[in-house]
Design a protein around this motif. Structure first.
Motif, mmCIF file in Angstrom:
data_model
loop_
_atom_site.group_PDB
_atom_site.id
_atom_site.type_symbol
_atom_site.label_atom_id
_atom_site.label_comp_id
_atom_site.label_asym_id
_atom_site.label_seq_id
_atom_site.Cartn_x
_atom_site.Cartn_y
_atom_site.Cartn_z
ATOM 1 N N UNK A 1 0.853 -1.163 -0.343
ATOM 2 C CA UNK A 1 0.084 -0.209 0.050
ATOM 3 C C UNK A 1 0.723 1.030 0.442
ATOM 4 N N UNK A 2 0.780 1.951 -0.835
ATOM 5 C CA UNK A 2 1.654 3.654 -1.261
ATOM 6 C C UNK A 2 3.086 2.611 -1.154
ATOM 7 N N UNK A 3 3.240 2.136 -1.642
ATOM 8 C CA UNK A 3 5.177 1.705 -1.334
ATOM 9 C C UNK A 3 5.676 3.035 -2.210
ATOM 10 N N UNK A 4 5.334 3.596 -2.920
ATOM 11 C CA UNK A 4 5.824 5.289 -3.491
ATOM 12 C C UNK A 4 6.365 5.739 -2.843
ATOM 13 N N UNK A 5 5.606 5.867 -1.716
ATOM 14 C CA UNK A 5 5.977 6.477 -0.231
ATOM 15 C C UNK A 5 6.364 5.510 0.738
ATOM 16 N N UNK A 6 6.661 4.876 0.922
ATOM 17 C CA UNK A 6 7.281 3.657 1.711
ATOM 18 C C UNK A 6 8.352 3.278 1.183
ATOM 19 N N UNK A 7 8.942 3.395 -0.236
ATOM 20 C CA UNK A 7 10.555 3.375 -0.859
ATOM 21 C C UNK A 7 10.912 4.297 -0.362
ATOM 22 N N UNK A 8 10.128 5.309 -0.918
ATOM 23 C CA UNK A 8 11.044 6.514 -0.300
ATOM 24 C C UNK A 8 11.200 7.056 1.393
ATOM 25 N N UNK A 9 10.433 6.973 2.295
ATOM 26 C CA UNK A 9 10.923 7.235 3.254
ATOM 27 C C UNK A 9 11.547 6.416 4.241
ATOM 28 N N UNK A 10 11.942 4.701 3.507
ATOM 29 C CA UNK A 10 12.557 3.681 3.591
ATOM 30 C C UNK A 10 14.001 3.499 3.030
ATOM 31 N N UNK A 11 14.678 5.000 1.792
ATOM 32 C CA UNK A 11 15.258 5.352 1.124
ATOM 33 C C UNK A 11 15.690 3.705 0.684
ATOM 34 N N UNK A 12 14.694 3.506 -0.542
ATOM 35 C CA UNK A 12 15.112 1.995 -0.375
ATOM 36 C C UNK A 12 16.134 2.978 -1.943
#
Ligand code: DGT
Ligand code: MG
Ligand code: MG
Length: 298
Positions: A60-71
């Motif tokens: 869910x909303x991994x666009x944001x999740x990946x940004x926040x967790x520095x993918x």
């Protein structure tokens, strides 16, 4: 009479099934509460018999999740391996999953055609897969992201689709792998233009507008000296999980004979595990090599 009977019923309900059977033999009638009728509001969501049941999860909303967790962009190997660890856990903990396929923030799980797990109720399939996957994602996070704390709880949506025959199931999996290829080729060029050529995301997007796969391959080769076919298979093909026999070596303390007591010995055990492969599943070769997956009676 009413009171004593009700007490017996209550006692029966609170007791084991053996006692319950005894109570029924004694002729105690089970009173239904007046609220029981609300059960009829539950809808039947049984999956059609003999069809492949596919559960697909997506972050869910991994666009944001990946940004926040520095993918890392476009592919974060830690994130992809964590997804696969969660999918392996789902396959090991739940019943009847014959194959799974994952890419990006999604994983698809295919249940046996003849599975009767939870009487084939779609909601049971979907919720068990989603909750097991999500709890595993949090549980194993630290094993993959040692220096990156988990900042908030991730979520996954789920859907169930039934496919009536082998061809539609293979086409479904081909569709997901083709999606992986299209997105990965695009993302590889896009981030090369941004990270190596210094284009803004908007400029990179403009540069790629209307380009075909051959054009993207050409940009990668001529401007960045990247042969797309040499990019890791994990990124280009995604991950297929199938059950395979694996030799596991463990060390065990030896009990007998006396002179060997206390010594450790390597013991090899064969176990069936969900093994990751990064190969093409669109062509026939994979399905011929692993014909047992689609074999109805396996
Ligand atoms: P959704 O699924 O509608 O809630 O929204 P999103 O944002 O999860 O969208 P989706 O599922 O279409 O796209 C997956 C997003 O996850 C996409 O923005 C890229 C991101 N993502 C997945 N894997 C990686 C990765 O390995 N590295 C990076 N940087 N991002 C990734
Ligand atoms: Mg998503
Ligand atoms: Mg997605």
């Amino acid at each position: 009479m009413w009171v004593s009977c009700n007490v017996k019923v209550r006692d029966c309900l609170a007791s084991t099934s053996v006692t319950l059977k005894r109570c029924l033999k004694l002729g105690v009638t089970m009173a239904k509460s007046k609220f029981e009728y609300v059960r009829d509001f539950e809808t039947d969501d049984t999956c059609l018999p003999h069809c492949w049941v596919v559960v697909r999860l997506d972050g869910r909303n991994f666009h944001r999740f990946s940004e926040k967790h520095n993918f890392a962009k476009p592919n974060d190997i830690r994130a992809l391996h964590l997804m696969t660890k969660c999918a392996q856990t789902v396959m090991e903990e739940l019943e009847d999953i014959v194959i799974a396929y994952g890419q990006s923030d999604e994983y698809s799980f295919v249940f046996k055609r003849k599975s009767n797990w939870f009487k084939r109720r779609a909601s049971k399939f979907m919720t068990h897969v989603a909750s097991q996957f999500a709890s595993s994602y949090v549980f194993y996070w630290r094993d993959y992201f040692e220096d990156q704390p988990l900042l908030y709880p991730p979520g996954f949506d789920g859907r169930v689709v039934v496919y009536p025959n082998n061809q539609t199931l293979k086409d479904y999996l081909s569709w997901r792998q083709a999606d992986c290829h299209i997105n990965n080729l695009y993302n590889t060029v896009f981030w090369a233009l941004v990270q190596q050529s210094g284009l803004t995301p908007a400029q990179a997007q403009g540069r790629l507008q209307g380009t075909l796969a051959a054009d993207k391959n050409e940009i990668l080769y001529s401007e960045f000296n990247i042969n797309y076919n040499n990019e890791p298979l994990l990124y280009r093909k995604g991950t297929v999980l199938i059950w395979q026999k694996v030799d596991e070596v463990t060390t065990k303390e030896v009990k007998l004979p006396a002179e060997m007591e206390g010594k450790k010995m390597a013991v090899t055990r064969t176990r069936t595990k969900p093994v990751p492969l990064h190969c093409d599943i669109i062509g026939d070769a994979f399905w011929k090599e692993h014909s047992e997956i689609l074999d109805e009676d396996s």
